[in-house]
Design a protein around this motif. Sequence first.
Motif, PDB file in Angstrom:
ATOM      1  N   ARG A 164     -13.899   1.272  -8.828  1.00 53.95           N
ATOM      2  CA  ARG A 164     -12.524   1.218  -8.764  1.00 53.95           C
ATOM      3  C   ARG A 164     -11.854   1.537  -7.466  1.00 53.95           C
ATOM      4  NH1 ARG A 164      -9.784   5.151 -11.776  1.00 53.95           N
ATOM      5  NH2 ARG A 164     -11.660   6.550 -11.321  1.00 53.95           N
ATOM      6  N   ALA A 165     -12.573   1.040  -6.610  1.00 51.75           N
ATOM      7  CA  ALA A 165     -12.238   1.425  -5.282  1.00 51.75           C
ATOM      8  C   ALA A 165     -10.946   0.908  -4.930  1.00 51.75           C
ATOM      9  CB  ALA A 165     -13.265   0.813  -3.964  1.00 51.75           C
ATOM     10  N   GLU A 166     -10.459  -0.498  -4.892  1.00 50.63           N
ATOM     11  CA  GLU A 166      -9.215  -0.745  -4.650  1.00 50.63           C
ATOM     12  C   GLU A 166      -8.116  -0.406  -5.430  1.00 50.63           C
ATOM     13  OE1 GLU A 166      -8.536  -2.843  -2.262  1.00 50.63           O
ATOM     14  OE2 GLU A 166     -10.551  -3.499  -1.465  1.00 50.63           O
ATOM     15  N   GLN A 167      -8.342  -0.110  -6.844  1.00 49.47           N
ATOM     16  CA  GLN A 167      -7.223   0.558  -7.476  1.00 49.47           C
ATOM     17  C   GLN A 167      -6.905   1.962  -7.030  1.00 49.47           C
ATOM     18  OE1 GLN A 167      -8.340   1.043 -11.710  1.00 49.47           O
ATOM     19  NE2 GLN A 167      -6.910   2.644 -11.853  1.00 49.47           N
ATOM     20  N   MET A 188      -7.416   3.360  -4.198  1.00 46.65           N
ATOM     21  CA  MET A 188      -6.859   3.297  -2.763  1.00 46.65           C
ATOM     22  C   MET A 188      -5.271   2.920  -2.941  1.00 46.65           C
ATOM     23  SD  MET A 188      -7.163   4.384   0.219  1.00 46.65           S
ATOM     24  CE  MET A 188      -8.703   4.681   0.228  1.00 46.65           C
ATOM     25  N   GLN A 189      -4.955   1.978  -3.867  1.00 49.61           N
ATOM     26  CA  GLN A 189      -3.669   1.645  -4.106  1.00 49.61           C
ATOM     27  C   GLN A 189      -2.780   2.852  -4.755  1.00 49.61           C
ATOM     28  OE1 GLN A 189      -4.075  -1.919  -6.448  1.00 49.61           O
ATOM     29  NE2 GLN A 189      -2.669  -3.023  -5.052  1.00 49.61           N
ATOM     30  N   THR A 190      -3.285   3.596  -5.668  1.00 41.99           N
ATOM     31  CA  THR A 190      -2.985   4.689  -6.242  1.00 41.99           C
ATOM     32  C   THR A 190      -2.564   5.757  -5.228  1.00 41.99           C
ATOM     33  OG1 THR A 190      -3.738   4.300  -8.360  1.00 41.99           O
ATOM     34  CG2 THR A 190      -2.996   6.511  -7.982  1.00 41.99           C
ATOM     35  N   ILE A 191      -3.562   6.192  -4.153  1.00 45.06           N
ATOM     36  CA  ILE A 191      -3.506   6.995  -3.308  1.00 45.06           C
ATOM     37  C   ILE A 191      -2.371   6.848  -2.178  1.00 45.06           C
ATOM     38  CG2 ILE A 191      -4.454   8.135  -1.329  1.00 45.06           C
ATOM     39  CD1 ILE A 191      -7.137   7.926  -3.041  1.00 45.06           C
ATOM     40  N   ASN A 192      -2.355   5.487  -1.883  1.00 45.81           N
ATOM     41  CA  ASN A 192      -1.374   5.001  -0.752  1.00 45.81           C
ATOM     42  C   ASN A 192       0.086   4.878  -1.381  1.00 45.81           C
ATOM     43  OD1 ASN A 192      -2.905   4.586   1.507  1.00 45.81           O
ATOM     44  ND2 ASN A 192      -3.542   2.644   0.879  1.00 45.81           N
ATOM     45  N   LEU A 193       0.099   4.641  -2.475  1.00 47.89           N
ATOM     46  CA  LEU A 193       1.427   4.715  -3.031  1.00 47.89           C
ATOM     47  C   LEU A 193       2.035   6.034  -3.191  1.00 47.89           C
ATOM     48  CD1 LEU A 193       1.292   1.591  -5.521  1.00 47.89           C
ATOM     49  CD2 LEU A 193       2.724   1.766  -3.485  1.00 47.89           C
ATOM     50  N   SER A 194       1.029   6.840  -3.888  1.00 45.39           N
ATOM     51  CA  SER A 194       1.516   8.334  -3.918  1.00 45.39           C
ATOM     52  C   SER A 194       2.036   9.059  -2.536  1.00 45.39           C
ATOM     53  CB  SER A 194       0.192   8.960  -4.418  1.00 45.39           C
ATOM     54  OG  SER A 194      -0.070   8.593  -5.680  1.00 45.39           O
ATOM     55  N   LEU A 195       1.009   8.643  -1.707  1.00 45.94           N
ATOM     56  CA  LEU A 195       1.488   9.167  -0.276  1.00 45.94           C
ATOM     57  C   LEU A 195       2.918   8.567   0.490  1.00 45.94           C
ATOM     58  CD1 LEU A 195      -2.047   9.146   1.727  1.00 45.94           C
ATOM     59  CD2 LEU A 195      -0.605  11.057   0.759  1.00 45.94           C
ATOM     60  N   LEU A 196       3.048   7.368   0.226  1.00 44.02           N
ATOM     61  CA  LEU A 196       4.367   6.601   0.630  1.00 44.02           C
ATOM     62  C   LEU A 196       5.276   7.202  -0.011  1.00 44.02           C
ATOM     63  CD1 LEU A 196       3.156   3.074   0.855  1.00 44.02           C
ATOM     64  CD2 LEU A 196       3.794   4.507   2.755  1.00 44.02           C
ATOM     65  N   GLN A 197       5.391   7.358  -1.366  1.00 49.77           N
ATOM     66  CA  GLN A 197       6.564   8.139  -1.963  1.00 49.77           C
ATOM     67  C   GLN A 197       6.702   9.600  -1.745  1.00 49.77           C
ATOM     68  OE1 GLN A 197       5.682   8.930  -6.236  1.00 49.77           O
ATOM     69  NE2 GLN A 197       7.734   8.433  -7.048  1.00 49.77           N
TER      70      GLN A 197
END
Length: 256
Positions: free
Chosen positions: A218-221, A223-232
């Motif tokens: 689930r690497a891409e998923q 990383m998307q979750t982590i990045n969006l959490s950090l941006l928020q």
Amino acid sequence: MIRTSRFGWLVLLLCLVARAEANDLRLVTGDGYAPFTSKELPGGGLLAQVVEQALGQAHVASSLDWLPWSRGLRMTQQGKYDATFPYIRTEALGEQFLFSEPLMVVRQHLFSLAGRAYEVDDLSTLSGRRLCYPLGWQLPTAIQAMVEQGRLLRHAPKGLNECARLLLLGRDDFFIANGPIGAAALAATGQPASRFRRSRSSFGEISLHVIVSRAHPRAEQLMQTINLSLLQFRGSDRHLRLLDAYLEARDRQAQR
């Protein structure tokens, strides 16, 4: 180019979170990287708090384990952990891991005893010297080349605080760290700052990241979750309060 509205980002984040909640994120980090990650610091250090609070604000359940750096990295690469942090982007790691948005941008310096003038813009003066750099930490490219060529002898203890003590004992000549981490290691010796020297020049800006193994199913998923959490999180009051508390703590320490 398609532009995503703030509402669109929120919807996407909620969708990713819903998918991630089925499996809590298993995180691992290492000790002795104060002020960013350290068991001795409140909340495990600044970046441990950033990662955990960012995921928590996005309602992403997570757990954090502490292991020696090399073991945590290896177990993340094997998929036994979903992600580890904080790591510097390198070509070698980039072949095996995905990198998040930067957690922080810092500069690395050379730290030595006072009277020993080592500078990043004149690395030839380091030939034959003894470098202390903790096991599992990533060396700057130019220093790594000197180690491989046998021009530098590297000693690799478990943490940077030990490197600072070894300078005082005369067993090593210098260590490499970004400003806040180097200052914390020197302060941990209990000796006055005047006994040490930090190079005026540095290796330039580097960024610290959360990394996920490319081999993770689930690497891409993730990383998307982590990045969006950090941006928020970066756009929230909680992030500002966390940074303010960190800076106030550093100021209090400097006044002691």
